[in-house]
Each structure stands twice: as C-alpha cells, then as structure tokens.
Design a protein around this motif. Structure first.
Motif, PDB file in Angstrom:
ATOM      1  N   GLY A 159       0.823  -1.198   0.000  1.00  0.00           N
ATOM      2  CA  GLY A 159       0.000   0.000   0.000  1.00  0.00           C
ATOM      3  C   GLY A 159       0.859   1.249   0.000  1.00  0.00           C
ATOM      4  N   ILE A 160       0.195   2.358   0.164  1.00  0.00           N
ATOM      5  CA  ILE A 160       0.878   3.652   0.176  1.00  0.00           C
ATOM      6  C   ILE A 160       0.536   4.353   1.484  1.00  0.00           C
ATOM      7  CG2 ILE A 160       1.113   5.884  -0.980  1.00  0.00           C
ATOM      8  CD1 ILE A 160       0.441   4.449  -3.601  1.00  0.00           C
ATOM      9  N   SER A 161       1.556   4.867   2.147  1.00  0.00           N
ATOM     10  CA  SER A 161       1.348   5.543   3.429  1.00  0.00           C
ATOM     11  C   SER A 161       0.667   6.891   3.207  1.00  0.00           C
ATOM     12  CB  SER A 161       2.682   5.751   4.140  1.00  0.00           C
ATOM     13  OG  SER A 161       3.440   6.740   3.474  1.00  0.00           O
ATOM     14  N   SER A 162       0.232   7.512   4.293  1.00  0.00           N
ATOM     15  CA  SER A 162      -0.419   8.824   4.195  1.00  0.00           C
ATOM     16  C   SER A 162       0.536   9.894   3.667  1.00  0.00           C
ATOM     17  CB  SER A 162      -0.972   9.235   5.569  1.00  0.00           C
ATOM     18  OG  SER A 162       0.074   9.277   6.515  1.00  0.00           O
ATOM     19  N   SER A 163       1.846   9.641   3.777  1.00  0.00           N
ATOM     20  CA  SER A 163       2.826  10.600   3.251  1.00  0.00           C
ATOM     21  C   SER A 163       3.167  10.327   1.783  1.00  0.00           C
ATOM     22  CB  SER A 163       4.106  10.563   4.090  1.00  0.00           C
ATOM     23  OG  SER A 163       4.726   9.296   3.964  1.00  0.00           O
ATOM     24  N   GLY A 164       2.558   9.264   1.212  1.00  0.00           N
ATOM     25  CA  GLY A 164       2.789   8.960  -0.199  1.00  0.00           C
ATOM     26  C   GLY A 164       3.903   7.968  -0.457  1.00  0.00           C
ATOM     27  N   LYS A 165       4.499   7.437   0.584  1.00  0.00           N
ATOM     28  CA  LYS A 165       5.605   6.468   0.445  1.00  0.00           C
ATOM     29  C   LYS A 165       5.037   5.066   0.270  1.00  0.00           C
ATOM     30  CE  LYS A 165      10.178   5.751   1.718  1.00  0.00           C
ATOM     31  NZ  LYS A 165      10.943   5.771   0.525  1.00  0.00           N
ATOM     32  N   ILE A 166       5.602   4.310  -0.670  1.00  0.00           N
ATOM     33  CA  ILE A 166       5.175   2.927  -0.878  1.00  0.00           C
ATOM     34  C   ILE A 166       5.620   2.083   0.311  1.00  0.00           C
ATOM     35  CG2 ILE A 166       5.442   0.877  -2.340  1.00  0.00           C
ATOM     36  CD1 ILE A 166       5.846   2.772  -4.704  1.00  0.00           C
ATOM     37  N   GLU A 167       4.717   1.245   0.795  1.00  0.00           N
ATOM     38  CA  GLU A 167       5.033   0.335   1.888  1.00  0.00           C
ATOM     39  C   GLU A 167       5.081  -1.082   1.337  1.00  0.00           C
ATOM     40  OE1 GLU A 167       1.938   1.238   4.701  1.00  0.00           O
ATOM     41  OE2 GLU A 167       3.112   2.888   5.547  1.00  0.00           O
ATOM     42  N   TYR A 168       5.967  -1.881   1.899  1.00  0.00           N
ATOM     43  CA  TYR A 168       6.166  -3.244   1.418  1.00  0.00           C
ATOM     44  C   TYR A 168       5.882  -4.253   2.511  1.00  0.00           C
ATOM     45  CZ  TYR A 168       8.498  -0.997  -2.498  1.00  0.00           C
ATOM     46  OH  TYR A 168       8.778  -0.218  -3.594  1.00  0.00           O
ATOM     47  N   ARG A 169       5.487  -5.455   2.092  1.00  0.00           N
ATOM     48  CA  ARG A 169       5.306  -6.593   2.998  1.00  0.00           C
ATOM     49  C   ARG A 169       6.294  -7.661   2.546  1.00  0.00           C
ATOM     50  NH1 ARG A 169      -0.099  -7.440   2.765  1.00  0.00           N
ATOM     51  NH2 ARG A 169       0.100  -8.335   0.708  1.00  0.00           N
TER      52      ARG A 169
END
Length: 125
Positions: free
Chosen positions: A110-120
């Motif tokens: 997903g994408i954080s509220s700051s616009g950074k891509i998050e990974y699992r």
C-alpha cells in the motif's frame, strides 16, 4: 562502472554479487547483475583499462567501502529496483533472479499517508 555488493549479515553463506553498469548504443544506462561469488571486498582495478569497482557492504566492520547498505535504505532500494525493472534498465542473470529477486518474497502493501510505498516481506533471510 563495476559494482561488488558484499553481503554477510543475512542467513546463509556470505556472498558477493557482481554487477556492471553498461551504456548501450541507445544511450540509456542499464544495470546488469551478472555473477555471484564468494564474499570479497575487492575494489582495486585488475589492470589500467578496468573501471574501478564500487564496493557496497552491509556491515561497517569492513574497511575501504563506498556505500554501507543498511535496513533504513531497504525501501529506497526496492523503489529503485521497481523503477529500473519497469523502465527495462535492469538485467539479472536468470540463475541469480530465481534466487535473489525481491519479487520472490516482497510485495507492495500500500501507500502511506505521506505517499511512500510500503512493502510486505515474506521469508527474507
């Protein structure tokens, strides 16, 4: 430019991944990840015609390195991988891709509220 990425902090035998940045006739630089070998922190030129090797390490216990790869750089490295893969600026030897490709164990979460891509991640050693 040649790159020696020497990794010793993860599960398994320490390794060096050898790469080169090439500039084909179309002028677009391409990163070619070409070879795995025993861990080495070699930087020196083999002969005068050689490019100097950039040494990337994952432990500051080694001396004379150019870049220290730490956990806080992991997301940036994944972003760069995705960009280079999508733009066809990355070639990975098939034997290495099967073993080391982030696509085997890391997926976008997903994408954080700051616009950074998050990974699992799954099963990263």
């Amino acid at each position: 430019m040649k790159i020696n990425a020497a990794f010793a902090r993860y599960t398994g035998e320490p390794v060096s991944i050898h790469s080169v940045i090439m500039k084909p006739k179309n002028g677009t630089e391409v990163l070619v990840i070409a070879q795995q070998g025993k861990i080495s922190t070699k930087k020196a030129k083999e002969n005068e015609d050689d490019d100097e090797t950039v040494l990337i390490v994952d432990s500051n216990m080694r001396e004379n390195y150019d870049m220290l790869f730490t956990q806080d750089r992991f997301a940036d490295a994944l972003d760069a991988y995705k960009i280079m893969q999508t733009s066809k600026q990355l070639i990975i030897d098939t034997a290495l891709a099967g073993k080391y490709s982030p696509d085997n164990s890391i997926e976008m979460d997903g994408i954080s509220s700051s616009g950074k891509i998050e990974y699992r991640s799954n099963n990263i050693n």
